[in-house]
Design a protein around this motif. Structure first.
Motif, PDB file in Angstrom:
ATOM      1  N   LEU A  49       0.822  -1.201   0.000  1.00 41.33           N
ATOM      2  CA  LEU A  49       0.000   0.000   0.000  1.00 41.33           C
ATOM      3  C   LEU A  49       0.863   1.261   0.000  1.00 41.33           C
ATOM      4  O   LEU A  49       0.554   2.234  -0.704  1.00 41.33           O
ATOM      5  N   LEU A  50       1.945   1.253   0.738  1.00 39.71           N
ATOM      6  CA  LEU A  50       2.861   2.392   0.733  1.00 39.71           C
ATOM      7  C   LEU A  50       3.402   2.628  -0.670  1.00 39.71           C
ATOM      8  O   LEU A  50       3.451   3.767  -1.148  1.00 39.71           O
ATOM      9  N   SER A  51       3.794   1.557  -1.338  1.00 39.77           N
ATOM     10  CA  SER A  51       4.299   1.667  -2.703  1.00 39.77           C
ATOM     11  C   SER A  51       3.250   2.281  -3.639  1.00 39.77           C
ATOM     12  O   SER A  51       3.563   3.163  -4.440  1.00 39.77           O
ATOM     13  N   GLU A  52       2.011   1.828  -3.516  1.00 43.17           N
ATOM     14  CA  GLU A  52       0.919   2.379  -4.343  1.00 43.17           C
ATOM     15  C   GLU A  52       0.737   3.869  -4.094  1.00 43.17           C
ATOM     16  O   GLU A  52       0.618   4.658  -5.025  1.00 43.17           O
ATOM     17  N   ARG A  53       0.697   4.248  -2.813  1.00 44.22           N
ATOM     18  CA  ARG A  53       0.469   5.655  -2.468  1.00 44.22           C
ATOM     19  C   ARG A  53       1.627   6.528  -2.930  1.00 44.22           C
ATOM     20  O   ARG A  53       1.418   7.640  -3.416  1.00 44.22           O
ATOM     21  N   LEU A  54       2.851   6.049  -2.780  1.00 43.98           N
ATOM     22  CA  LEU A  54       4.003   6.824  -3.247  1.00 43.98           C
ATOM     23  C   LEU A  54       3.950   7.019  -4.763  1.00 43.98           C
ATOM     24  O   LEU A  54       4.248   8.113  -5.259  1.00 43.98           O
ATOM     25  N   LYS A  55       3.543   5.980  -5.491  1.00 44.33           N
ATOM     26  CA  LYS A  55       3.407   6.111  -6.952  1.00 44.33           C
ATOM     27  C   LYS A  55       2.321   7.121  -7.306  1.00 44.33           C
ATOM     28  O   LYS A  55       2.498   7.947  -8.212  1.00 44.33           O
ATOM     29  N   LEU A  57       1.299   9.657  -5.470  1.00 48.21           N
ATOM     30  CA  LEU A  57       1.793  10.992  -5.120  1.00 48.21           C
ATOM     31  C   LEU A  57       2.859  11.466  -6.099  1.00 48.21           C
ATOM     32  O   LEU A  57       2.947  12.661  -6.406  1.00 48.21           O
ATOM     33  N   GLU A  58       3.646  10.537  -6.602  1.00 49.62           N
ATOM     34  CA  GLU A  58       4.652  10.890  -7.610  1.00 49.62           C
ATOM     35  C   GLU A  58       3.961  11.323  -8.902  1.00 49.62           C
ATOM     36  O   GLU A  58       4.341  12.324  -9.522  1.00 49.62           O
ATOM     37  N   GLN A  59       2.928  10.604  -9.313  1.00 46.61           N
ATOM     38  CA  GLN A  59       2.183  10.964 -10.535  1.00 46.61           C
ATOM     39  C   GLN A  59       1.506  12.327 -10.398  1.00 46.61           C
ATOM     40  O   GLN A  59       1.376  13.051 -11.379  1.00 46.61           O
ATOM     41  N   GLU A  60       1.098  12.666  -9.186  1.00 49.13           N
ATOM     42  CA  GLU A  60       0.449  13.961  -8.942  1.00 49.13           C
ATOM     43  C   GLU A  60       1.460  15.098  -8.810  1.00 49.13           C
ATOM     44  O   GLU A  60       1.088  16.263  -8.696  1.00 49.13           O
ATOM     45  N   GLY A  61       2.752  14.759  -8.796  1.00 46.27           N
ATOM     46  CA  GLY A  61       3.786  15.780  -8.677  1.00 46.27           C
ATOM     47  C   GLY A  61       3.998  16.267  -7.255  1.00 46.27           C
ATOM     48  O   GLY A  61       4.567  17.329  -7.033  1.00 46.27           O
ATOM     49  N   ILE A  62       3.557  15.468  -6.269  1.00 53.07           N
ATOM     50  CA  ILE A  62       3.678  15.837  -4.863  1.00 53.07           C
ATOM     51  C   ILE A  62       4.938  15.241  -4.242  1.00 53.07           C
ATOM     52  O   ILE A  62       5.563  15.849  -3.391  1.00 53.07           O
ATOM     53  N   VAL A  63       5.319  14.061  -4.717  1.00 49.28           N
ATOM     54  CA  VAL A  63       6.501  13.352  -4.215  1.00 49.28           C
ATOM     55  C   VAL A  63       7.491  13.157  -5.355  1.00 49.28           C
ATOM     56  O   VAL A  63       7.113  12.888  -6.492  1.00 49.28           O
ATOM     57  N   PRO A  72      24.486  -1.078  -3.250  1.00 54.98           N
ATOM     58  CA  PRO A  72      23.204  -1.256  -3.940  1.00 54.98           C
ATOM     59  C   PRO A  72      22.544   0.095  -4.230  1.00 54.98           C
ATOM     60  O   PRO A  72      22.883   1.112  -3.614  1.00 54.98           O
ATOM     61  N   VAL A  73      21.609   0.069  -5.156  1.00 51.17           N
ATOM     62  CA  VAL A  73      20.917   1.291  -5.551  1.00 51.17           C
ATOM     63  C   VAL A  73      20.170   1.865  -4.348  1.00 51.17           C
ATOM     64  O   VAL A  73      19.534   1.144  -3.590  1.00 51.17           O
ATOM     65  N   ARG A  74      20.302   3.174  -4.171  1.00 55.82           N
ATOM     66  CA  ARG A  74      19.611   3.864  -3.084  1.00 55.82           C
ATOM     67  C   ARG A  74      18.506   4.721  -3.683  1.00 55.82           C
ATOM     68  O   ARG A  74      18.726   5.444  -4.653  1.00 55.82           O
ATOM     69  N   ILE A  75      17.303   4.617  -3.121  1.00 56.33           N
ATOM     70  CA  ILE A  75      16.168   5.403  -3.587  1.00 56.33           C
ATOM     71  C   ILE A  75      15.633   6.207  -2.410  1.00 56.33           C
ATOM     72  O   ILE A  75      15.409   5.660  -1.332  1.00 56.33           O
ATOM     73  N   GLU A  76      15.451   7.500  -2.627  1.00 55.98           N
ATOM     74  CA  GLU A  76      14.898   8.370  -1.598  1.00 55.98           C
ATOM     75  C   GLU A  76      13.645   9.060  -2.127  1.00 55.98           C
ATOM     76  O   GLU A  76      13.554   9.385  -3.313  1.00 55.98           O
ATOM     77  N   TYR A  77      12.721   9.278  -1.215  1.00 52.63           N
ATOM     78  CA  TYR A  77      11.493   9.986  -1.536  1.00 52.63           C
ATOM     79  C   TYR A  77      11.493  11.308  -0.790  1.00 52.63           C
ATOM     80  O   TYR A  77      11.901  11.380   0.370  1.00 52.63           O
ATOM     81  N   SER A  78      11.057  12.355  -1.470  1.00 55.52           N
ATOM     82  CA  SER A  78      10.968  13.669  -0.844  1.00 55.52           C
ATOM     83  C   SER A  78       9.776  14.406  -1.436  1.00 55.52           C
ATOM     84  O   SER A  78       9.229  14.009  -2.468  1.00 55.52           O
ATOM     85  N   LEU A  79       9.396  15.479  -0.782  1.00 54.26           N
ATOM     86  CA  LEU A  79       8.295  16.289  -1.280  1.00 54.26           C
ATOM     87  C   LEU A  79       8.806  17.288  -2.304  1.00 54.26           C
ATOM     88  O   LEU A  79       9.889  17.865  -2.137  1.00 54.26           O
ATOM     89  N   THR A  80       8.043  17.490  -3.347  1.00 57.81           N
ATOM     90  CA  THR A  80       8.342  18.527  -4.334  1.00 57.81           C
ATOM     91  C   THR A  80       7.853  19.857  -3.758  1.00 57.81           C
ATOM     92  O   THR A  80       7.282  19.904  -2.665  1.00 57.81           O
ATOM     93  N   ASP A  81       8.031  20.933  -4.490  1.00 62.65           N
ATOM     94  CA  ASP A  81       7.500  22.225  -4.060  1.00 62.65           C
ATOM     95  C   ASP A  81       5.977  22.136  -3.891  1.00 62.65           C
ATOM     96  O   ASP A  81       5.419  22.703  -2.956  1.00 62.65           O
ATOM     97  N   LYS A  82       5.336  21.416  -4.794  1.00 63.86           N
ATOM     98  CA  LYS A  82       3.888  21.213  -4.713  1.00 63.86           C
ATOM     99  C   LYS A  82       3.530  20.470  -3.426  1.00 63.86           C
ATOM    100  O   LYS A  82       2.550  20.808  -2.757  1.00 63.86           O
TER     101      LYS A  82
END
Length: 114
Positions: A49-55, A57-63, A72-82
């Motif tokens: 569910l977290l993965s779905e919500r992050l996707k 929010l990313e599509q909405e330009g919020i994350v 290994p590959v490192r992935i970070e999530y952050s908030l955009t200006d929006k």
């Protein structure tokens, strides 16, 4: 969903923020960039569910999802200006909840990991 005479922009914003766990994910990311595991450990929801919500929010330009080409590959999530522009909304809800939601009733409820 039934169409109403509400402002379409308000309705869209409520659809985005009103999804289960979305507000708390944004609240968590107000602390700064975080890896998936950090967000997952902080919130009582499933990884799926977290993965779905992050996707969403990313599509909405919020994350923003940043991939660092390391091993290994490192992935970070952050908030955009929006997304950061939602801070006052989230903080106002936080203050409202302190004034109007009784803590005793929340403590008796069990966390839902769905």
């Amino acid at each position: 969903m039934k169409q109403t005479s509400l402002c379409p922009r308000l309705q869209k914003s409520m659809d985005i923020i009103g999804k289960r766990w979305t507000g708390l994910i944004i609240y968590q990311l107000l602390q700064g960039p975080q890896r998936f595991g950090e967000i997952e450990a902080a919130l009582p929801l499933s990884g799926r569910l977290l993965s779905e919500r992050l996707k969403d929010l990313e599509q909405e330009g919020i994350v923003r999802r940043m991939v660092f080409p390391e091993t290994p590959v490192r992935i970070e999530y952050s908030l955009t200006d929006k997304g950061l522009a939602l801070e006052s909304v989230i903080r106002d809800l936080e203050h409202w909840s302190h004034d109007w939601i009784e803590a005793d009733s929340i403590c008796r409820e069990k966390p839902d990991r769905s």
